[in-house]
Design a protein around this motif. Structure first.
Motif, mmCIF file in Angstrom:
data_model
loop_
_atom_site.group_PDB
_atom_site.id
_atom_site.type_symbol
_atom_site.label_atom_id
_atom_site.label_comp_id
_atom_site.label_asym_id
_atom_site.label_seq_id
_atom_site.Cartn_x
_atom_site.Cartn_y
_atom_site.Cartn_z
ATOM 1 N N PHE A 1 78.842 -11.834 -23.133
ATOM 2 C CA PHE A 1 78.934 -12.808 -22.047
ATOM 3 C C PHE A 1 78.129 -14.038 -22.437
ATOM 4 O O PHE A 1 77.101 -13.943 -23.112
ATOM 5 C CB PHE A 1 78.382 -12.241 -20.746
ATOM 6 N N ASN A 2 78.595 -15.179 -21.987
ATOM 7 C CA ASN A 2 77.936 -16.455 -22.248
ATOM 8 C C ASN A 2 77.111 -16.845 -21.027
ATOM 9 O O ASN A 2 77.659 -17.128 -19.966
ATOM 10 C CB ASN A 2 78.989 -17.521 -22.552
ATOM 11 N N LYS A 3 75.787 -16.901 -21.194
ATOM 12 C CA LYS A 3 74.887 -17.196 -20.082
ATOM 13 C C LYS A 3 74.538 -18.681 -19.957
ATOM 14 O O LYS A 3 73.714 -19.053 -19.123
ATOM 15 C CB LYS A 3 73.590 -16.389 -20.241
ATOM 16 N N ASP A 4 75.140 -19.508 -20.801
ATOM 17 C CA ASP A 4 74.882 -20.946 -20.745
ATOM 18 C C ASP A 4 75.807 -21.561 -19.694
ATOM 19 O O ASP A 4 77.024 -21.633 -19.901
ATOM 20 C CB ASP A 4 75.139 -21.560 -22.116
ATOM 21 N N PRO A 5 75.266 -22.043 -18.560
ATOM 22 C CA PRO A 5 76.127 -22.558 -17.495
ATOM 23 C C PRO A 5 76.760 -23.907 -17.816
ATOM 24 O O PRO A 5 77.702 -24.332 -17.141
ATOM 25 C CB PRO A 5 75.173 -22.680 -16.308
ATOM 26 N N ASP A 6 76.267 -24.577 -18.849
ATOM 27 C CA ASP A 6 76.723 -25.935 -19.142
ATOM 28 C C ASP A 6 77.807 -26.014 -20.206
ATOM 29 O O ASP A 6 78.463 -27.056 -20.331
ATOM 30 C CB ASP A 6 75.527 -26.794 -19.583
ATOM 31 N N HIS A 7 77.981 -24.949 -20.980
ATOM 32 C CA HIS A 7 78.903 -25.013 -22.112
ATOM 33 C C HIS A 7 79.740 -23.739 -22.171
ATOM 34 O O HIS A 7 79.224 -22.663 -22.447
ATOM 35 C CB HIS A 7 78.136 -25.203 -23.428
ATOM 36 N N LYS A 8 81.019 -23.887 -21.941
ATOM 37 C CA LYS A 8 81.923 -22.741 -21.868
ATOM 38 C C LYS A 8 82.238 -22.198 -23.260
ATOM 39 O O LYS A 8 82.231 -22.922 -24.246
ATOM 40 C CB LYS A 8 83.214 -23.142 -21.149
ATOM 41 N N VAL A 9 82.496 -20.904 -23.310
ATOM 42 C CA VAL A 9 82.961 -20.228 -24.519
ATOM 43 C C VAL A 9 84.409 -19.803 -24.303
ATOM 44 O O VAL A 9 84.761 -19.278 -23.246
ATOM 45 C CB VAL A 9 82.080 -19.007 -24.847
ATOM 46 N N THR A 10 85.251 -20.043 -25.309
ATOM 47 C CA THR A 10 86.654 -19.641 -25.260
ATOM 48 C C THR A 10 86.866 -18.444 -26.181
ATOM 49 O O THR A 10 86.550 -18.512 -27.374
ATOM 50 C CB THR A 10 87.571 -20.796 -25.700
ATOM 51 N N VAL A 11 87.386 -17.357 -25.629
ATOM 52 C CA VAL A 11 87.595 -16.127 -26.394
ATOM 53 C C VAL A 11 88.969 -16.188 -27.064
ATOM 54 O O VAL A 11 89.992 -16.376 -26.393
ATOM 55 C CB VAL A 11 87.488 -14.887 -25.487
ATOM 56 N N LEU A 12 88.971 -16.052 -28.396
ATOM 57 C CA LEU A 12 90.189 -16.073 -29.210
ATOM 58 C C LEU A 12 90.381 -14.692 -29.826
ATOM 59 O O LEU A 12 89.494 -14.184 -30.522
ATOM 60 C CB LEU A 12 90.070 -17.126 -30.314
ATOM 61 N N ASN B 1 92.421 -12.220 -32.341
ATOM 62 C CA ASN B 1 93.249 -12.209 -33.543
ATOM 63 C C ASN B 1 93.667 -10.777 -33.869
ATOM 64 O O ASN B 1 93.303 -9.836 -33.166
ATOM 65 C CB ASN B 1 92.470 -12.841 -34.692
ATOM 66 N N HIS B 2 94.415 -10.615 -34.950
ATOM 67 C CA HIS B 2 94.944 -9.290 -35.266
ATOM 68 C C HIS B 2 93.874 -8.315 -35.743
ATOM 69 O O HIS B 2 94.090 -7.107 -35.681
ATOM 70 C CB HIS B 2 96.053 -9.403 -36.321
ATOM 71 N N GLY B 3 92.748 -8.826 -36.244
ATOM 72 C CA GLY B 3 91.719 -7.917 -36.739
ATOM 73 C C GLY B 3 90.322 -8.215 -36.250
ATOM 74 O O GLY B 3 89.365 -7.561 -36.683
ATOM 75 N N TYR B 4 90.174 -9.183 -35.349
ATOM 76 C CA TYR B 4 88.839 -9.549 -34.890
ATOM 77 C C TYR B 4 88.937 -10.436 -33.659
ATOM 78 O O TYR B 4 90.019 -10.923 -33.294
ATOM 79 C CB TYR B 4 88.049 -10.242 -35.998
ATOM 80 N N VAL B 5 87.792 -10.677 -33.021
ATOM 81 C CA VAL B 5 87.705 -11.535 -31.833
ATOM 82 C C VAL B 5 86.532 -12.487 -32.025
ATOM 83 O O VAL B 5 85.498 -12.104 -32.583
ATOM 84 C CB VAL B 5 87.485 -10.703 -30.548
ATOM 85 N N VAL B 6 86.677 -13.740 -31.570
ATOM 86 C CA VAL B 6 85.560 -14.678 -31.596
ATOM 87 C C VAL B 6 85.387 -15.327 -30.230
ATOM 88 O O VAL B 6 86.342 -15.448 -29.455
ATOM 89 C CB VAL B 6 85.723 -15.783 -32.674
ATOM 90 N N GLY B 7 84.170 -15.748 -29.961
ATOM 91 C CA GLY B 7 83.872 -16.566 -28.799
ATOM 92 C C GLY B 7 83.563 -17.973 -29.276
ATOM 93 O O GLY B 7 82.467 -18.241 -29.793
ATOM 94 N N PHE B 8 84.527 -18.888 -29.141
ATOM 95 C CA PHE B 8 84.423 -20.231 -29.719
ATOM 96 C C PHE B 8 83.783 -21.196 -28.726
ATOM 97 O O PHE B 8 84.139 -21.235 -27.552
ATOM 98 C CB PHE B 8 85.807 -20.740 -30.114
ATOM 99 N N SER B 9 82.846 -22.004 -29.236
ATOM 100 C CA SER B 9 82.154 -22.997 -28.416
ATOM 101 C C SER B 9 82.678 -24.396 -28.719
ATOM 102 O O SER B 9 82.548 -24.887 -29.852
ATOM 103 C CB SER B 9 80.645 -22.952 -28.694
ATOM 104 N N SER B 10 83.245 -25.054 -27.713
ATOM 105 C CA SER B 10 83.666 -26.436 -27.869
ATOM 106 C C SER B 10 82.466 -27.347 -28.107
ATOM 107 O O SER B 10 82.559 -28.345 -28.824
ATOM 108 C CB SER B 10 84.437 -26.883 -26.620
ATOM 109 N N PHE B 11 81.333 -26.997 -27.528
ATOM 110 C CA PHE B 11 80.105 -27.781 -27.683
ATOM 111 C C PHE B 11 79.597 -27.720 -29.123
ATOM 112 O O PHE B 11 79.225 -28.737 -29.714
ATOM 113 C CB PHE B 11 79.051 -27.267 -26.706
ATOM 114 N N ARG B 12 79.596 -26.532 -29.713
ATOM 115 C CA ARG B 12 79.082 -26.346 -31.075
ATOM 116 C C ARG B 12 80.172 -26.472 -32.149
ATOM 117 O O ARG B 12 79.867 -26.485 -33.335
ATOM 118 C CB ARG B 12 78.423 -24.972 -31.193
ATOM 119 N N LYS B 13 81.439 -26.498 -31.736
ATOM 120 C CA LYS B 13 82.573 -26.608 -32.670
ATOM 121 C C LYS B 13 82.625 -25.447 -33.668
ATOM 122 O O LYS B 13 83.059 -25.605 -34.819
ATOM 123 C CB LYS B 13 82.523 -27.938 -33.437
#
Length: 297
Positions: free
Chosen positions: A34-45, A47-59
């Motif tokens: 879970f992402n506890k940062d209220p100011d910067h959303k994480v997008t869960v992507l 894939n076929h063999g793994y999962v990432v939580g991508f940050s638009s803020f951190r790129k």
């Protein structure tokens, strides 16, 4: 919803990944972070063999999860030659697949030296190649799986850790779940993309959390061994050692992430406070000949 609420999570599943949401728990041990940062959303992507939580803020991803297992046979395709922007992301989050280049060495005694950066896989090509096949392997070359890593660290201690997980731990321990991600300093250096002006901050260090279920029932944390590591970018080609061991609690404080989110609070707190006694040795923790099929309970 207040941050003190244990259910708070400033993340969202990417709309294109919604049909695959059921796969998340295959790669994330006891719940996705879970992402506890209220100011910067994480997008869960997903894939076929793994999962990432991508940050638009951190790129780049703030977390990446995968799983390796012992296998009698595996595939071994050649390493892909190209990196790819992840077309699921908005145009502003596609950092383009060019190399990251160099940054000034932050060491005050560096004398103007430059540090070469690699497009560092958070989820490694080789593990996903052998465990999930060609398409899954190629997906590890999405830039949404990359972080700017010091070249010596990426090719040294980090590569050695990835190899140890795949070639030593998986055969010895049957199943190992892995969570990795960056840790940023207060004022991180940045890589600036010419043309778009997109800035990618360079992490100060990386964490790696390993979960090894050793007894049935395997989902109970008292039956799971945990090794949590923090590896600074400056580690270069040194060997893993006691000084890299940390706790999940310490990683959570450094990242504003919450791990083991499917556990009851008390069990989660106990597991996250523990520190391993030493770097795991690549020796069997279970006797497969004595491991019989157990009834569901």
């Amino acid at each position: 919803m207040p941050e003190t609420d244990d259910t708070y999570d400033n993340s969202e599943i990417h709309p294109d990944c919604k049909p695959s949401e059921y796969l998340i728990d295959l790669f994330c041990f006891n719940g996705r972070p879970f992402n506890k940062d209220p100011d910067h959303k994480v997008t869960v992507l997903i894939n076929h063999g793994y999962v990432v939580g991508f940050s638009s803020f951190r790129k780049q991803p703030l977390w990446a999860a995968y799983r390796v297992a012992d296998a009698d046979h595996h595939v071994d395709y050649d390493r892909p030659q190209l990196f790819y922007d992840d077309e699921r992301l908005s145009a502003g989050d596609r950092i383009d697949p060019r190399p990251f280049g160099k940054i000034p060495d932050p060491d005050p005694n560096a004398g103007g030296r430059q540090v070469p950066l690699n497009r560092g896989h958070l989820v490694p090509n080789e593990a996903i190649n052998q465990q999930f096949g060609r398409l899954a392997q190629m997906e590890t070359f999405f830039m949404s799986n990359m972080s700017p890593q010091y070249a010596r660290m990426n090719q040294g201690i980090w590569a050695n850790l990835e190899a140890r997980i795949l070639n030593d731990y998986a055969p010895a321990m049957d199943h190992v779940w892995v969570l990795v991600g960056p840790i940023f300093g207060d004022n991180p250096p940045v890589v600036t993309r010419s043309g778009s002006g997109v800035q990618i901050p360079v992490p100060e260090s990386y964490y790696c959390i390993l979960f090894d279920p050793i007894r049935y029932p395997y989902g109970r944390m008292s039956n799971v061994e945990v090794l949590a590591l923090t590896i600074p970018q400056s580690a270069g080609r040194e060997q893993l050692s006691q000084r890299h061991i940390t706790s999940i609690d310490a990683i959570e404080r450094a990242t504003q992430l919450d791990f083991l989110t499917r556990l009851p609070n008390r069990a989660e707190a106990r597991a996250e406070a523990l520190m391993a006694d030493d770097i795991w040795a690549p020796t069997p923790r279970r006797r497969r000949t004595a491991l019989e099929i157990e009834p569901d309970q």
